[in-house]
Design an enzyme around this catalytic site. Sequence first.
Site, short mmCIF file in Angstrom:
data_model
loop_
_atom_site.label_atom_id
_atom_site.label_comp_id
_atom_site.label_asym_id
_atom_site.label_seq_id
_atom_site.Cartn_x
_atom_site.Cartn_y
_atom_site.Cartn_z
N SER A 199 -1.88 -12.05 9.38
CA SER A 199 -2.22 -11.16 8.27
C SER A 199 -3.28 -11.79 7.39
CB SER A 199 -0.98 -10.86 7.43
OG SER A 199 -0.63 -12.04 6.72
N LYS A 200 -3.82 -10.98 6.49
CA LYS A 200 -4.83 -11.47 5.56
C LYS A 200 -4.19 -12.54 4.66
CE LYS A 200 -8.12 -10.08 2.02
NZ LYS A 200 -7.52 -10.66 0.83
N ARG A 201 -2.90 -12.36 4.39
CA ARG A 201 -2.23 -13.33 3.52
C ARG A 201 -2.23 -14.74 4.14
NH1 ARG A 201 3.14 -11.10 2.40
NH2 ARG A 201 2.07 -9.10 2.36
N ASP B 173 -5.69 -16.16 3.71
CA ASP B 173 -5.95 -16.63 2.35
C ASP B 173 -5.22 -17.95 2.10
OD1 ASP B 173 -7.46 -14.42 1.99
OD2 ASP B 173 -5.97 -13.29 0.85
#
Length: 508
Positions: free
Chosen positions: A265-267, A270
Amino acid sequence: MNREVRVRFAPSPTGALHIGGVRTALYNYLFARKNNGKFLLRIEDTDQTRFVPGAEEYIKDALDWLGITPDESPWNPADCAPYRQSERKPMYMQYALDLVEKGHAYYAFDTAEELEAMRERLTAARVVSPQYNSITRTQMKNSLTLPEDEVKARLASGEPYVIRIKIPRKEEVRLNDMIRGWVMVHSSTLDDKVLMKSDGMPTYHLANIVDDHLMGITHVIRGEEWLPSAPLHVLLYKYFGWEDTMPQFAHLPLLLKPDGNGKLSKRDADKHGFPVFPMDWQDPNTGDKAMGFREQGYLKEALINFLAFLGWNPGDHREMFTLDELVEAFSIERIGKSGTKFDINKAKWYNEQYLRAKTDEELAVYLQNEVAKDGLEVDAEKAAKIASIMKERATFPADLWKEGKFMLIAPQSFDQDVASKKWNQDAVTVLNSYVQELAADTAEFTPELAKALLEKAAESNGIKLGKIMQAVRLAVTGVGAGPDLMAVFVIIGKDELIKRIQFAVSTL
Ligand code: GLU
């Protein structure tokens, strides 16, 4: 009859294209090229509530950047135009009505409150996933339960309705996935999905099947998240009477987090500081920013090679493939079933390989651009020399300059750690002699000569060169590690070298 291979990438423009979507596009591209077929791009924008401005252009730009431009698309239309579902809106109703006529679909008039009440009733009765299906539809307001006259009257009065598929109660739905083999699902687990919404727009399921049919799609290569929808799609092909030209399905394995636990995921990105989008993106609605592989300094060749290996392998030990070589080697049979861990270090490794494979002249251009960002200048010839010794230590083009600033800028300070361990009187003695040797010598300054003079300076003082080498590096570059030192000496030039040594000796 052998049909021309036609595949499609069918993204919804709901935000930046995730790297998993790019992989899907790449596999479609490779499959089309390999089979002398066509690669289409269709924008699936039937859900207007999720439309994000700029998302479409982002998809186009990302594919163009990577060199996997579709043969047919909204920007390059051919026989099957339009390639945007919102522009195809008037086509879909007739297909939904055809299914109603054949008894495979029906009108439903239930209001939002009535649907909610049904869900509550079922939840109270401990039904795990309350659904509008072959059992519950018998208690709802639809053309299967209401008298024909009433249905007609409701339709005539303009009352809002949806059209739902009538899923059979007891039927085994089978499909032979090219990656997963036979997948069998019992129809009792499926729900009566909406095909036409009350605003006259088709849902994804209806539009997707109608368009794949009308666009002559032969193979549907898409992410595993669509596997649960596939049985419904198979039923739709059957009910439309299009079974003989139904595409073959290939559901690609999921991309997993770096530790293999769950979907990427983008999380995660990041958290670990790596990109999961091909290019930078800023959401126009929320202002959220996401970083892209391109802006982080990944080369398109590296990203393509990396993505190809996220789920596919050539069956031998080769790892380096250009796009053309991938086309040659690609086959769906060699795509794995299980999810693939997203290992950013592998992406970096590929980038290093492709960066080093570039000519010094190509790298010089990168370096000149980076240098210019700092308001400095370097001519092409010198830039090529610097690049040639810095490339072995660089992962990204920007590293050529970031790690090599000392090539153009004399150090004003010195790594304290290295200085306290390595700087001593022996080093100072040798460096002072070296300056004299350098000044006295008139031959062309080469790495060999630089080395010979340094050895002479050490020997004449009875000092082992190996013991003071790091101090010499520190004096000239300011740090304790870097590329071949003699090559550095020659690139910065003899005069500059002398100046730097004198500054270091007087400062340290
Ligand atoms: N519009 C779907 C998506 O956003 C397409 C799925 C498919 O390829 O059928 O991924």
